[in-house]
Each structure stands twice: as C-alpha cells, then as structure tokens.
Design a protein around this motif. Structure first.
Motif, PDB file in Angstrom:
ATOM      1  N   MET A  87      76.265 -48.421 -33.565  1.00 54.84           N
ATOM      2  CA  MET A  87      75.067 -48.576 -32.724  1.00 54.84           C
ATOM      3  C   MET A  87      74.779 -50.060 -32.528  1.00 54.84           C
ATOM      4  O   MET A  87      74.918 -50.859 -33.459  1.00 54.84           O
ATOM      5  CB  MET A  87      73.874 -47.896 -33.397  1.00 54.84           C
ATOM      6  CG  MET A  87      72.661 -47.774 -32.500  1.00 54.84           C
ATOM      7  SD  MET A  87      71.271 -46.995 -33.353  1.00 54.84           S
ATOM      8  CE  MET A  87      70.555 -46.102 -31.996  1.00 54.84           C
TER       9      MET A  87
ATOM     10  N   VAL B  11      68.992 -54.175 -32.153  1.00 56.77           N
ATOM     11  CA  VAL B  11      67.802 -54.195 -31.301  1.00 56.77           C
ATOM     12  C   VAL B  11      67.896 -55.336 -30.296  1.00 56.77           C
ATOM     13  O   VAL B  11      67.561 -55.176 -29.112  1.00 56.77           O
ATOM     14  CB  VAL B  11      66.527 -54.344 -32.159  1.00 56.77           C
ATOM     15  CG1 VAL B  11      65.302 -54.360 -31.275  1.00 56.77           C
ATOM     16  CG2 VAL B  11      66.426 -53.225 -33.168  1.00 56.77           C
TER      17      VAL B  11
ATOM     18  N   GLN C 198      67.386 -42.965 -24.975  1.00 55.09           N
ATOM     19  CA  GLN C 198      67.672 -44.031 -25.936  1.00 55.09           C
ATOM     20  C   GLN C 198      66.398 -44.759 -26.345  1.00 55.09           C
ATOM     21  O   GLN C 198      66.208 -45.089 -27.516  1.00 55.09           O
ATOM     22  CB  GLN C 198      68.668 -45.023 -25.343  1.00 55.09           C
ATOM     23  CG  GLN C 198      70.073 -44.493 -25.161  1.00 55.09           C
ATOM     24  CD  GLN C 198      71.021 -45.565 -24.668  1.00 55.09           C
ATOM     25  OE1 GLN C 198      71.108 -46.648 -25.252  1.00 55.09           O
ATOM     26  NE2 GLN C 198      71.729 -45.267 -23.570  1.00 55.09           N
TER      27      GLN C 198
ATOM     28  N   GLU D  51      64.449 -42.585 -28.714  1.00 54.16           N
ATOM     29  CA  GLU D  51      65.124 -42.518 -30.009  1.00 54.16           C
ATOM     30  C   GLU D  51      64.872 -43.774 -30.847  1.00 54.16           C
ATOM     31  O   GLU D  51      64.721 -43.711 -32.055  1.00 54.16           O
ATOM     32  CB  GLU D  51      66.621 -42.317 -29.771  1.00 54.16           C
ATOM     33  CG  GLU D  51      67.436 -42.146 -31.048  1.00 54.16           C
ATOM     34  CD  GLU D  51      68.918 -41.957 -30.738  1.00 54.16           C
ATOM     35  OE1 GLU D  51      69.748 -42.373 -31.557  1.00 54.16           O
ATOM     36  OE2 GLU D  51      69.226 -41.402 -29.664  1.00 54.16           O
ATOM     37  N   ARG D  52      64.767 -44.925 -30.188  1.00 55.12           N
ATOM     38  CA  ARG D  52      64.647 -46.203 -30.909  1.00 55.12           C
ATOM     39  C   ARG D  52      63.241 -46.777 -30.844  1.00 55.12           C
ATOM     40  O   ARG D  52      63.027 -47.944 -31.143  1.00 55.12           O
ATOM     41  CB  ARG D  52      65.646 -47.201 -30.323  1.00 55.12           C
ATOM     42  CG  ARG D  52      67.052 -46.664 -30.209  1.00 55.12           C
ATOM     43  CD  ARG D  52      68.046 -47.758 -29.954  1.00 55.12           C
ATOM     44  NE  ARG D  52      68.183 -48.649 -31.086  1.00 55.12           N
ATOM     45  CZ  ARG D  52      68.999 -49.714 -31.100  1.00 55.12           C
ATOM     46  NH1 ARG D  52      69.721 -49.986 -30.048  1.00 55.12           N
ATOM     47  NH2 ARG D  52      69.073 -50.489 -32.146  1.00 55.12           N
TER      48      ARG D  52
ATOM     49  N   GLU E  43      61.737 -48.605 -33.974  1.00 57.75           N
ATOM     50  CA  GLU E  43      62.509 -49.818 -34.248  1.00 57.75           C
ATOM     51  C   GLU E  43      62.159 -50.925 -33.253  1.00 57.75           C
ATOM     52  O   GLU E  43      61.970 -52.090 -33.626  1.00 57.75           O
ATOM     53  CB  GLU E  43      63.995 -49.471 -34.169  1.00 57.75           C
ATOM     54  CG  GLU E  43      64.932 -50.569 -34.629  1.00 57.75           C
ATOM     55  CD  GLU E  43      66.395 -50.155 -34.477  1.00 57.75           C
ATOM     56  OE1 GLU E  43      67.255 -50.972 -34.819  1.00 57.75           O
ATOM     57  OE2 GLU E  43      66.650 -49.029 -34.001  1.00 57.75           O
TER      58      GLU E  43
END
Length: 408
Positions: free
Chosen positions: A1, A4, A41, A44-45, A48
């Motif tokens: 992955m 960030v 996406q 999902e993040r 973070e």
C-alpha cells in the motif's frame, strides 16, 4: 500500500484538494475525477488521512472574527494600494464581467439580490484610506446599490450590438476611487424586452476571479428565491475578508514566514533572465495596451491530453505548463525556465464562499536539462508545482522584497 504522502501527492496531481474538518474529510475535485474506486480508497483511509492532515497543518492560530476598530490590508491588497498610489485614476486592475440574460426580467428582484450580496460580503462595502500614514480598510455598515438601466431599444437593430459592445468596453474602463467607493458597479443594458446584458465591474482590491464565481452563484440563488417568494438558503458566512487580512498578518511571521521564505530562496536563487526573441523592442514605459489571443484545441487533441494527464498522474494545468515550458526552451535554447502563474490561494474551507482578493502569484521554475523525454519532464513539472502549492501562502510581494531580483 502507498504511503499517505504518496496518496495525497497523487490526489493533488488530479487537482483534488483534501481538507480535514474535525473527524470529517472534505474533498474538492473537478467534475468526474472522484471515481467510485477513488471514493472507496478515500473512505478506507479516512482516519489515516485526517490524522496526517491535522499533524501537518501549517495553521497555528485560529481564523476567527475580529473587532473592526483598525483593520489592516492583506498583503495582496497592500500591493494594489501601492500600485494605485503610483498610477492613480487607472483601470488596470478592474475586474469586469458582462452576462447575457434572456427572458422576462424582474428588475426589483435583481436589485434586491445585489443588495443582499453587498450585505453578506463586507469586502463590497469596503474603501481604503490613509490613517496615520498606513492604508486601512474602512467598512461601511450599509451600502444601497442601485441598478441603472440603459434602454437601447430605440437604437436600430443593425447597430444595437455594436453600441452595446461599446458601452461594455466603456464601463470596463471606468476608474474606481479607492478612498470613496463603492468599488462595485452594476448596470443593465436592455436590448429587447427579453434580452439584456448585465454589466459588473469590481476593483481587484476587493475581488478576484473566484469571487466573480461566488457573486454570480449567489446572485442566481437570491434572484430565483426572490421571484418565487421564498427565502434564499445561502449558508451564513463564518468570517469576512477583514478577518482573513488580520489573521494573515498575525500568522505569516516568525517561524512560519521563515519556513516559507527558506523554500523560495532555495527554489528561486539566481533565476536567469529569459532571452525570448521578439519582433520589436519593449517600450521604455509600460503602456498596458495588451491583447488576448484565443486558441481552440481540436476535440481529439483535448481528449488525448486528458488521457496522457491521467496516465502520468498530473493535472491538465501541469500538462500544459510542461508544453509551454518546452515551447520556451525551443525558442530560447535555455534549460532553466521560470513561469509565473496565478493561484486561487483559498486553501481553507472558511475562504471558499467569500468575495475578496485572495489570489497569489507563484513562480514555477523547471529544469529542462538532460535530454528529457516529455514524460520525464512531466514528472519534474509535477514536483515543482506540488512544492509551489505547498508554499503558496507567501505573498508574491514578500517574495520580491526578499529576493530583490532584477525587474524588467
């Protein structure tokens, strides 16, 4: 992955702006960019990304309403104030617009809509005066705007458009007096019972291109609500431009200012003069008699550019900047090319709905040496652009003051 940072860099390359607001994530993106896959996406993040954005936010003091005792100019406003002192009674920094309106028009509702916008935005009620040697914003508590109508129906049909165009040009060239105001003018040209041209003119010291979009959107919403007899559902503005001007001067100093300056010193040290060949010498005194040259790209070329931009992970702006810098390289043979470009400079959610002068100028310097492929150049241009975006808060005039380059 991917990390960030890499994910955010990719999003910025697509012109997607990501903002953290508490535990929510806000994304501003061109239409069609946020595909279902990309939205998944982001979801999902989410946690973070929010954590990272809060940790790296450059804002150290809150942007909140202030007292209106003595309001300073923003850095951008101070630049225009200075230029106006050098060359008063000029129209160089007018921001004009002409909007064609078709159909039955309710003049009273339109005038009321304009006055509601003036009530909402303090910048439209602001003038600029010297107080103890310092330019200061003076905000009128109220300003009643009238909507004069110029009826052209008596003019022969064959001459009407030409006369209207002449009036549009004359209105765009009418000067503003910054100390008196108002710095917003509206006028309506009536060509037929169902055909009008709405003329808008604002001084740049209280507006920019983004502001014109805000004004037109709010005008449409308020006018529609008025003729339907309903209250307009415009959100309340959390702050005004004067609050931003105060915040900018409080925030952009000390460590924050030095961090911004350090980046630009490194990026723009010893910027070379571009020896661009021209067909005539520059005049000794600037005339401001410029012009525009529209260029239309074929649809097939436009689609191919969009595909290549997506494949390379760059925005259309970055793609065209790379092409333009390549053109300058071909004409000059120089591999160190610096190009100036405006940026909206509204990287806080509170500023998005405000009318005011926020736009800043960035210097985008790219190294074209090394016999690059165009895809390699795109990668360099993206890196340069993203670095500039991350340091866009430094006003251009501060940069010039610090670097003191040779001006021509």
């Amino acid at each position: 992955m991917v990390t960030v940072v890499e994910f955010l860099t990719y999003l910025r390359g697509l012109d997607v702006q990501v903002l953290a607001q508490g535990n929510r994530l806000r994304c501003n993106a061109p239409e069609g960019v946020l595909t279902p896959e990309l939205q998944a996406q982001l979801a999902e993040r989410k946690a973070e990304l929010i954590s990272f954005l809060h940790q790296t936010s450059p804002v150290s003091i809150p942007l909140r309403p202030i007292a209106r005792d003595r309001v300073p100019l923003s850095f951008a406003q101070q630049r225009l104030w200075f230029l106006n002192q050098l060359a008063p009674e000029n129209s160089f920094y007018n921001v004009p617009a002409a909007v064609r309106l078709s159909g039955q028009l309710n003049l009273l509702a339109l005038e009321q809509a304009f006055n509601e916008i003036v009530r909402r935005h303090e910048a439209l009620r602001t003038t600029f005066v010297n107080v103890e040697g310092q330019p200061t914003q003076v905000i009128a508590p109220q300003l009643d705007l009238s909507l004069p109508v110029v009826d052209l129906q008596a003019v022969p049909v064959t001459e009407r458009e030409a006369i209207a165009q002449q009036l549009v040009t004359e209105e765009a060239r009418r000067c503003f007096v910054l100390t008196v105001g108002p710095l917003l003018r509206v006028k309506l040209l009536k060509l037929h019972e169902t055909d009008y041209i709405l003329l808008l003119s604002l001084h740049h010291i209280i507006s920019d291109g983004w502001s014109m979009g805000v004004l037109i959107r709010e005008l449409g919403a308020l006018y529609t609500a008025s003729i339907q007899g309903q209250p307009a559902s415009l959100p309340q503005l959390p702050i005004q431009y004067a609050d931003f001007a105060h915040w900018q001067r409080e925030w952009l100093q000390g460590e924050v200012l030095e961090s911004q300056l350090a980046y630009w010193r490194q990026q723009l040290g010893d910027v070379p003069i571009l020896n661009l060949p021209s067909d005539r010498p520059r005049p000794p005194v600037q005339t401001y008699r410029g012009a525009t040259q529209p260029i239309e790209l074929p649809q097939g070329l436009t689609q191919a550019i969009e595909v290549l931009s997506h494949q390379a992970g760059v925005s259309l702006f970055m793609m065209l900047l790379a092409a333009f810098q390549t053109l300058l390289y071909r004409y000059t043979g120089q591999t160190d090319i610096a190009v100036g470009s405006p940026i909206a400079n509204r990287n806080r959610s509170e500023l998005e709905g405000l009318i005011g002068f926020f736009v800043n100028s960035l210097v985008l310097r790219t190294d074209l040496s090394g016999n690059l492929t165009f895809r390699e150049l795109l990668s360099r241009v993206r890196e340069v652009a993203l670095g500039a975006y991350a340091h866009q808060d430094l006003p251009f005039e501060k940069l010039v003051e610090e670097l003191q380059p040779t001006r021509d």
